[in-house]
Design an enzyme around this catalytic site. Structure first.
Site, mmCIF file in Angstrom:
data_model
loop_
_atom_site.group_PDB
_atom_site.id
_atom_site.type_symbol
_atom_site.label_atom_id
_atom_site.label_comp_id
_atom_site.label_asym_id
_atom_site.label_seq_id
_atom_site.Cartn_x
_atom_site.Cartn_y
_atom_site.Cartn_z
ATOM 1 N N TYR A 174 42.156 26.655 44.847
ATOM 2 C CA TYR A 174 41.734 28.063 44.879
ATOM 3 C C TYR A 174 42.659 28.900 43.983
ATOM 4 O O TYR A 174 42.186 29.718 43.179
ATOM 5 C CB TYR A 174 41.746 28.600 46.319
ATOM 6 C CG TYR A 174 41.429 30.086 46.373
ATOM 7 C CD1 TYR A 174 40.161 30.541 46.037
ATOM 8 C CD2 TYR A 174 42.401 31.030 46.713
ATOM 9 C CE1 TYR A 174 39.861 31.896 46.037
ATOM 10 C CE2 TYR A 174 42.110 32.388 46.722
ATOM 11 C CZ TYR A 174 40.840 32.812 46.387
ATOM 12 O OH TYR A 174 40.545 34.148 46.382
ATOM 13 N N SER A 182 42.960 37.374 42.234
ATOM 14 C CA SER A 182 43.581 37.299 43.562
ATOM 15 C C SER A 182 45.085 37.214 43.399
ATOM 16 O O SER A 182 45.587 36.723 42.375
ATOM 17 C CB SER A 182 43.079 36.051 44.291
ATOM 18 O OG SER A 182 43.846 35.808 45.446
HETATM 19 C C1 8X3 Z 1 42.498 36.139 48.697
HETATM 20 C C2 8X3 Z 1 43.921 36.452 48.811
HETATM 21 O O1 8X3 Z 1 46.259 35.570 49.229
HETATM 22 O O2 8X3 Z 1 44.548 35.031 50.868
HETATM 23 O O3 8X3 Z 1 42.128 35.900 47.389
HETATM 24 O O4 8X3 Z 1 44.560 33.943 48.741
HETATM 25 S S1 8X3 Z 1 44.854 35.168 49.430
#
Ligand code: 8X3
Length: 254
Positions: free
Chosen positions: A154, A141
């Protein structure tokens, strides 16, 4: 050629399944929601005449991951797409629910490891018969490129996916086993609904005023990487919507 896709019941995983089936790949589709997988499998068999096996898989369950190949009928896997993963919550780290940390770390980091281990070992074993090209694609990501406020854990899990990809690429470098990391920014899927536990309003607001990437856009990149000439290894692709400059700068149409 056979591709194994995790998290294949929706979003980027489903789009990868569709795109690979359209290019004649046989598929092993894995996800928790097996009823959705079965429907997709039937649709892709009918549309493209390819073999599709649907297998229940919670990537956080080590035993399920270890038995995945056996439960799928021992397929020979040419391409692994490690797509399953999730975000939970968006608030300052001291206010996080530690259960959310467990869920994200278990799925995004340990889940990738549990699934990769048996598959990459099979890929290596096949090399005894002579050089056999195979490919592992990990979904990282933009969050793994730079941590943003309220998303520390995350972001950390996706930084870990980058490190795991970089490490694995070196560990299998003597073989024609390619390792590709794809790092998308904002893609409109169930991602934000899952992050906000079904709060549609909050989820929609994430993509307000931009033209976000679609799951199919990311699947196109996966197809590009796995169908590139065998001398070409796409190590890393970072992709954003045109009006997303980075994790912090997004132009939204008023
Ligand atoms: C998803 C992209 O930038 O919203 O992994 O975290 S973000």
């Amino acid at each position: 050629m056979t591709a194994l896709v995790t998290g294949a019941s929706a979003g980027i995983g489903e789009a990868c399944a569709r795109a690979l089936a359209a290019r004649n790949y046989s598929l092993v589709l894995a996800a928790r929601r097996v009823d959705r997988l079965e429907k997709l499998a039937e649709e892709l068999r009918t549309l493209h005449g390819v073999s599709v096996t649907a297998v229940a898989l919670d990537v956080t369950d080590r035993a399920q991951a270890e038995s995945l190949l056996e439960r799928a009928g021992n397929p020979v896997v040419d391409v692994l797409v490690n797509n399953a993963g999730l975000a939970r919550g968006l608030e300052p780290l001291p206010e996080n629910n530690p259960d959310d940390w467990d869920e994200m770390i278990d799925a995004n980091v340990k889940g990738v490891l549990w699934v990769t281990r048996p598959v990459v070992r099979q890929m290596i074993a096949r090399q005894a018969q002579g050089p056999t090209p195979t490919h592992i694609v990990n979904l990282g990501s933009l969050a793994g490129v730079a941590a943003y406020p309220n998303g520390a854990v995350y972001c950390a899990t996706k930084a870990a996916v980058k490190a795991l990809s970089d490490g694995l690429r070196q560990d299998v470098n003597q073989y024609p086993i390619r390792v590709t990391l794809i790092q998308p920014g904002m893609v409109e899927t169930e991602f934000s609904q899952v992050r906000f536990r079904g709060d549609e309003g909050r989820a929609k607001a994430v993509y307000r005023g931009i033209d976000p990437l679609t799951a199919a856009d990311i699947a196109d990149l996966v197809v590009y990487a796995v169908t590139a000439p065998l001398r070409v290894q796409i190590t890393e692709l970072t992709v954003t919507a045109t009006h997303q400059a980075n994790a912090f700068t997004v132009f939204r149409k008023p």
